[in-house]
Scaffold this motif. Structure first.
Motif, PDB file in Angstrom:
ATOM      1  N   ALA A  12       0.188  -0.917  -0.099  1.00 29.12           N
ATOM      2  CA  ALA A  12       0.261   0.061   0.174  1.00 29.12           C
ATOM      3  C   ALA A  12       0.884   1.119  -0.116  1.00 29.12           C
ATOM      4  O   ALA A  12       1.133   2.193   0.423  1.00 29.12           O
ATOM      5  CB  ALA A  12      -1.469   0.285   1.125  1.00 29.12           C
TER       6      ALA A  12
ATOM      7  N   ARG B 111     -13.437  -6.762   4.182  1.00 26.29           N
ATOM      8  CA  ARG B 111     -12.455  -5.380   3.842  1.00 26.29           C
ATOM      9  C   ARG B 111     -13.261  -4.486   4.479  1.00 26.29           C
ATOM     10  O   ARG B 111     -13.903  -4.007   4.416  1.00 26.29           O
ATOM     11  CB  ARG B 111     -12.406  -5.454   2.531  1.00 26.29           C
ATOM     12  CG  ARG B 111     -10.878  -4.103   2.115  1.00 26.29           C
ATOM     13  CD  ARG B 111     -10.387  -3.820   0.476  1.00 26.29           C
ATOM     14  NE  ARG B 111     -10.171  -5.358  -0.437  1.00 26.29           N
ATOM     15  CZ  ARG B 111      -9.013  -5.647  -0.786  1.00 26.29           C
ATOM     16  NH1 ARG B 111      -8.143  -4.833  -0.087  1.00 26.29           N
ATOM     17  NH2 ARG B 111      -8.646  -6.499  -1.274  1.00 26.29           N
ATOM     18  N   TYR B 112     -11.807  -4.148   5.046  1.00 29.24           N
ATOM     19  CA  TYR B 112     -12.143  -2.488   6.164  1.00 29.24           C
ATOM     20  C   TYR B 112     -11.670  -1.530   6.000  1.00 29.24           C
ATOM     21  O   TYR B 112     -10.493  -1.141   5.661  1.00 29.24           O
ATOM     22  CB  TYR B 112     -11.941  -2.582   7.656  1.00 29.24           C
ATOM     23  CG  TYR B 112     -13.000  -4.521   7.453  1.00 29.24           C
ATOM     24  CD1 TYR B 112     -14.046  -4.217   8.130  1.00 29.24           C
ATOM     25  CD2 TYR B 112     -12.410  -5.286   7.824  1.00 29.24           C
ATOM     26  CE1 TYR B 112     -14.875  -5.426   8.975  1.00 29.24           C
ATOM     27  CE2 TYR B 112     -12.614  -6.742   8.548  1.00 29.24           C
ATOM     28  CZ  TYR B 112     -14.061  -6.531   8.823  1.00 29.24           C
ATOM     29  OH  TYR B 112     -14.099  -7.745   9.157  1.00 29.24           O
ATOM     30  N   HIS B 113     -11.774  -0.202   5.574  1.00 33.34           N
ATOM     31  CA  HIS B 113     -11.397   0.833   4.368  1.00 33.34           C
ATOM     32  C   HIS B 113     -12.933   1.705   4.728  1.00 33.34           C
ATOM     33  O   HIS B 113     -13.701   2.007   5.170  1.00 33.34           O
ATOM     34  CB  HIS B 113     -11.614   0.721   3.095  1.00 33.34           C
ATOM     35  CG  HIS B 113     -12.122   0.199   2.929  1.00 33.34           C
ATOM     36  ND1 HIS B 113     -13.525   0.860   1.703  1.00 33.34           N
ATOM     37  CD2 HIS B 113     -13.158  -0.898   2.046  1.00 33.34           C
ATOM     38  CE1 HIS B 113     -14.554   0.847   1.347  1.00 33.34           C
ATOM     39  NE2 HIS B 113     -13.940  -1.152   1.176  1.00 33.34           N
ATOM     40  N   ASP B 114     -11.264   3.234   5.042  1.00 29.63           N
ATOM     41  CA  ASP B 114     -12.155   4.306   5.844  1.00 29.63           C
ATOM     42  C   ASP B 114     -11.028   5.363   6.284  1.00 29.63           C
ATOM     43  O   ASP B 114      -9.347   4.632   5.674  1.00 29.63           O
ATOM     44  CB  ASP B 114     -12.309   4.107   6.939  1.00 29.63           C
ATOM     45  CG  ASP B 114     -13.214   5.171   7.115  1.00 29.63           C
ATOM     46  OD1 ASP B 114     -13.751   5.888   6.188  1.00 29.63           O
ATOM     47  OD2 ASP B 114     -14.167   5.173   8.422  1.00 29.63           O
TER      48      ASP B 114
ATOM     49  N   PHE C  61      -5.477   6.838   5.850  1.00 33.83           N
ATOM     50  CA  PHE C  61      -5.990   6.274   4.614  1.00 33.83           C
ATOM     51  C   PHE C  61      -6.025   4.517   5.592  1.00 33.83           C
ATOM     52  O   PHE C  61      -5.013   4.320   6.060  1.00 33.83           O
ATOM     53  CB  PHE C  61      -6.323   5.730   3.713  1.00 33.83           C
ATOM     54  CG  PHE C  61      -6.294   6.965   2.943  1.00 33.83           C
ATOM     55  CD1 PHE C  61      -7.169   7.278   2.088  1.00 33.83           C
ATOM     56  CD2 PHE C  61      -5.424   7.462   2.635  1.00 33.83           C
ATOM     57  CE1 PHE C  61      -7.564   8.323   1.893  1.00 33.83           C
ATOM     58  CE2 PHE C  61      -5.449   9.037   2.148  1.00 33.83           C
ATOM     59  CZ  PHE C  61      -6.114   9.127   1.423  1.00 33.83           C
ATOM     60  N   LYS C  62      -7.553   3.441   6.050  1.00 34.02           N
ATOM     61  CA  LYS C  62      -7.133   1.847   6.097  1.00 34.02           C
ATOM     62  C   LYS C  62      -7.846   1.467   5.264  1.00 34.02           C
ATOM     63  O   LYS C  62      -8.738   1.854   5.241  1.00 34.02           O
ATOM     64  CB  LYS C  62      -7.966   1.847   8.072  1.00 34.02           C
ATOM     65  CG  LYS C  62      -7.560   3.017   9.162  1.00 34.02           C
ATOM     66  CD  LYS C  62      -8.443   3.449   9.741  1.00 34.02           C
ATOM     67  CE  LYS C  62      -8.478   1.910  10.684  1.00 34.02           C
ATOM     68  NZ  LYS C  62      -7.346   1.791  11.812  1.00 34.02           N
ATOM     69  N   ILE C  63      -7.083   0.451   5.375  1.00 34.53           N
ATOM     70  CA  ILE C  63      -7.370  -0.951   3.656  1.00 34.53           C
ATOM     71  C   ILE C  63      -6.801  -1.988   4.746  1.00 34.53           C
ATOM     72  O   ILE C  63      -5.989  -2.070   4.639  1.00 34.53           O
ATOM     73  CB  ILE C  63      -7.346  -0.658   2.779  1.00 34.53           C
ATOM     74  CG1 ILE C  63      -7.541   0.676   1.617  1.00 34.53           C
ATOM     75  CG2 ILE C  63      -7.749  -1.283   1.243  1.00 34.53           C
ATOM     76  CD1 ILE C  63      -6.573   0.983   0.610  1.00 34.53           C
ATOM     77  N   GLN C  64      -8.100  -2.691   5.378  1.00 30.34           N
ATOM     78  CA  GLN C  64      -7.290  -4.117   5.838  1.00 30.34           C
ATOM     79  C   GLN C  64      -8.761  -5.476   6.095  1.00 30.34           C
ATOM     80  O   GLN C  64      -9.349  -4.750   5.834  1.00 30.34           O
ATOM     81  CB  GLN C  64      -6.931  -3.599   7.429  1.00 30.34           C
ATOM     82  CG  GLN C  64      -8.122  -2.930   8.353  1.00 30.34           C
ATOM     83  CD  GLN C  64      -7.260  -2.146   9.184  1.00 30.34           C
ATOM     84  OE1 GLN C  64      -7.491  -1.044   8.874  1.00 30.34           O
ATOM     85  NE2 GLN C  64      -7.711  -2.653  10.515  1.00 30.34           N
TER      86      GLN C  64
ATOM     87  N   TYR D 296     -17.280   0.218   4.709  1.00 37.23           N
ATOM     88  CA  TYR D 296     -17.365  -0.697   4.159  1.00 37.23           C
ATOM     89  C   TYR D 296     -18.837  -0.958   4.087  1.00 37.23           C
ATOM     90  O   TYR D 296     -19.592  -0.583   5.511  1.00 37.23           O
ATOM     91  CB  TYR D 296     -16.436  -2.140   4.066  1.00 37.23           C
ATOM     92  CG  TYR D 296     -17.094  -3.162   5.508  1.00 37.23           C
ATOM     93  CD1 TYR D 296     -17.842  -4.013   5.336  1.00 37.23           C
ATOM     94  CD2 TYR D 296     -16.992  -2.421   7.069  1.00 37.23           C
ATOM     95  CE1 TYR D 296     -18.759  -4.690   6.505  1.00 37.23           C
ATOM     96  CE2 TYR D 296     -17.590  -2.649   8.081  1.00 37.23           C
ATOM     97  CZ  TYR D 296     -17.796  -4.233   7.525  1.00 37.23           C
ATOM     98  OH  TYR D 296     -18.361  -4.777   8.774  1.00 37.23           O
TER      99      TYR D 296
END
Length: 249
Positions: free
Chosen positions: A20, A130-133, A153-156, A249
């Motif tokens: 990322a 998938r969790y993103h924010d 950002f969070k993508i996990q 999500y």
């Protein structure tokens, strides 16, 4: 930092801890600190920190398979890491890298991967969820009178459950934290800072990067491309607060 001391930054496992765009953290530090020594520790190397005290240890995001490798590689040096954390040596773990610090990773099939146990939390990997924010948070910096706003950002695939009594890295104004039920994001233990924020973190956050440079003794080092990174930072502080900007999500 004394005139005779040299800043030494150890970048752990750059060959795969670069998901990322997280390798941008080391790239930005190199731009800020052209005279510092950067040691890239690969999976075949004995870590520099095993026998020395670096100014900063940096580990960035990686895949789930490489998390398992990283835990195995760092396990022989666990007690040394405890010693360095207790001594206040600055460390920054970003993206998925903090997950190697917890007690265990619970995999989607229910099996468990023991982690380093340096921090008291359990990671639940929920692939394919998938969790993103987007995130705006207040940095936990008790030595400062004023909070530092951090953005990212969070993508996990993961949600974390923390034990009681731990310090968060930041408390989020925008975006979820360790899990969808809390605004507390990441962990801080002395000068170990662990956050799931990506972006990459350092070029997106001039105030936090300034704080980190001061922490490692580089109070006189200028921020690279400061005008541009500050303009980008101020724009994110505005736009991340707009209705609908959240990417949850």
């Amino acid at each position: 930092m004394s005139a005779n001391a040299k800043t030494v930054i150890e970048v752990l496992y750059p060959e795969y801890a670069n998901q990322a765009g997280d390798n941008g953290n080391a790239m930005y530090l190199r731009a800020c600190l052209p005279d510092a020594e950067f040691i890239e520790t690969t999976h075949d190397d004995v870590p520099y920190f095993a026998e020395h005290v670096p100014s900063l240890i940096l580990l960035c995001g990686m895949s789930e398979a490489q998390q398992v490798n990283t835990i195995k590689l760092l396990q022989p040096y666990r007690e040394r890491l405890v010693e360095l954390i207790d001594a206040g040596v600055p460390m920054l773990f970003t993206g998925s890298a903090p997950e190697v610090l917890g007690t265990k990773i619970v995999n989607p099939d229910g099996s468990e991967t023991p982690a380093l146990g340096l921090l008291d939390f359990v990671t639940h990997c929920n692939i394919p969820a998938r969790y993103h924010d987007v995130v705006i948070g207040d940095l936990n910096a008790p030595e400062r009178d004023e909070a530092i706003k951090v953005v990212g950002f969070k993508i996990q695939f993961t949600q974390m459950k923390a034990g009681a009594g731990q310090q968060p890295f930041c408390r989020n104004e925008v975006g979820f934290g360790l899990n969808k039920q809390t605004s507390e994001e990441g962990f801080r233990k002395n000068n170990l800072m662990a956050t799931w924020l990506i972006g990459p973190l350092l070029p997106l956050n001039p105030d936090f990067t300034r704080y980190l440079l001061d922490l490692i003794g580089e109070k006189d080092a200028p921020l690279a491309f400061e005008e541009d990174v500050r303009a980008s930072y101020e724009e994110r502080l505005k736009t991340f607060r707009l209705p609908g900007m959240g990417l949850a999500y």
